[in-house]
Design a protein around this motif. Structure first.
Motif, PDB file in Angstrom:
ATOM      1  N   SER A 105     -12.377-121.048-127.858  1.00  0.00           N
ATOM      2  CA  SER A 105     -12.204-122.184-126.910  1.00  0.00           C
ATOM      3  C   SER A 105     -12.488-123.135-127.799  1.00  0.00           C
ATOM      4  O   SER A 105     -13.817-123.484-128.226  1.00  0.00           O
ATOM      5  N   SER A 160      -5.927-125.397-121.996  1.00  0.00           N
ATOM      6  CA  SER A 160      -6.788-125.250-120.971  1.00  0.00           C
ATOM      7  C   SER A 160      -6.574-126.560-120.209  1.00  0.00           C
ATOM      8  O   SER A 160      -6.258-126.383-118.877  1.00  0.00           O
ATOM      9  N   ASP A 161      -7.340-127.578-120.588  1.00  0.00           N
ATOM     10  CA  ASP A 161      -7.204-128.724-119.848  1.00  0.00           C
ATOM     11  C   ASP A 161      -7.860-129.994-120.646  1.00  0.00           C
ATOM     12  O   ASP A 161      -8.074-129.891-122.156  1.00  0.00           O
ATOM     13  N   ASN A 189      -8.572-129.327-124.774  1.00  0.00           N
ATOM     14  CA  ASN A 189      -9.200-128.058-124.782  1.00  0.00           C
ATOM     15  C   ASN A 189      -8.169-126.959-124.789  1.00  0.00           C
ATOM     16  O   ASN A 189      -7.168-127.174-124.123  1.00  0.00           O
ATOM     17  N   PHE A 190      -8.190-126.176-125.838  1.00  0.00           N
ATOM     18  CA  PHE A 190      -7.343-125.050-125.642  1.00  0.00           C
ATOM     19  C   PHE A 190      -7.812-123.778-126.308  1.00  0.00           C
ATOM     20  O   PHE A 190      -8.646-123.689-127.038  1.00  0.00           O
ATOM     21  N   ASP A 191      -7.241-122.625-125.953  1.00  0.00           N
ATOM     22  CA  ASP A 191      -7.791-121.419-126.453  1.00  0.00           C
ATOM     23  C   ASP A 191      -6.960-121.051-127.669  1.00  0.00           C
ATOM     24  O   ASP A 191      -5.677-121.296-127.642  1.00  0.00           O
TER      25      ASP A 191
END
Length: 280
Positions: free
Chosen positions: A67, A97-98, A115-117
């Motif tokens: 993440s 993600s957000d 935010n991202f994976d």
């Protein structure tokens, strides 16, 4: 010039004084106007959100999900209604993600994190410098910096982390490593601690860890002055060690450098290098 008449001398002094006063008034008046112009320009620069470019080395296992948070600055317009984030690297899988944070930097500037994976399907070394953000209104390609993902397929390790699994610190000068030898019988020989990009390198150490032995210490980082476009850094080192002359790898914890308190200097770097990093 020699003044023989005192009256003319007095008039000359008065005239010279008036010239000095008007000059000072002009300088005083123009200085606030210049500052106001610069402030207006800064506000104009934040018409669109701007990503703060980062730089990092991250060692991951194949299919391991990491993440990642990319800070960005914005004024009145935020990034909303995100549907997905993708990369042109066909080995990378990204999932949005957000956005989080909403930190007020000053009256014109806010700071958020996107935010991202991310994970990778194959072993190898991959570079991610741009992502495509898809919202319900538009699709935008943004430059987020320069991140090297070193993907391995390591087996179970004799090493383990203790303490925090992810760190965030304001300092750019060091990385805290805390590891334990979980092998009850064999001494481990640490031969390399590696993290390196075009702008950052991590000090490497060689040492031995006795059975159940612990190591906790700071490793110095070196930031290149030749890359002034990065506002922050992240490192997740790869540790090479040997046990019974067999080479193995351990993937250490990630630490974000320079993200505890965003400084004016970091914001200025983002503004100066906004080309390609604007969400518009």
């Amino acid at each position: 010039m020699i003044f023989k008449n005192k009256k003319w001398l007095a008039l000359a002094v008065v005239a010279l004084s008036l010239i000095c006063i008007f000059t000072l008034l002009f300088i005083y008046k123009s200085t606030p106007e210049k500052l106001a112009s610069e402030e207006t320009q800064k506000k104009t620069d934040l018409t669109n959100p701007i990503f703060m470019r980062g730089n990092g080395y991250l060692s991951l296992n194949k299919d391991e999900v990491f993440s990642i948070s990319i800070p960005y600055i914005f004024g009145e317009q935020n990034i909303t209604n995100v549907e997905s984030v993708v990369s042109d690297n066909d080995q990378a899988l990204l999932e949005f993600s957000d956005t989080s944070g909403d930190y007020v930097f000053d009256e014109n500037t806010n700071v958020n994190s996107f935010n991202f994976d991310i994970s990778f399907k194959s072993v190898g070394q991959y570079v991610i410098d741009k992502v495509t953000i898809v919202t319900s209104e538009k699709t935008v390609v943004v430059d987020i910096g320069h991140f090297i993902f070193d993907i391995t397929d390591s087996s179970d390790s004799d090493l383990a982390l203790f303490g925090d699994t992810i760190g965030i610190q304001s300092s750019l000068d060091n990385y805290l490593l805390s590891i334990k030898n979980e092998n009850k019988k064999e001494t481990l020989k640490i031969t390399s601690i590696y993290a390196k990009t075009d702008a950052l390198s991590l000090e490497s150490k060689e040492f031995e860890l006795a059975p159940d032995g612990l190591f906790s210490g700071e490793l110095s980082t070196s930031i290149s002055a030749d890359n002034p476009k990065y506002s922050w850094y992240v490192i997740k080192p790869k540790i090479e060690y040997s046990v019974k002359n067999a080479k193995q790898f351990f993937l250490s914890n990630a630490t974000y450098l320079g993200l505890v308190d965003i400084s004016q200097h970091q914001v200025d770097i983002a503004l100066k290098n906004k080309r390609g990093s604007e969400f518009k």
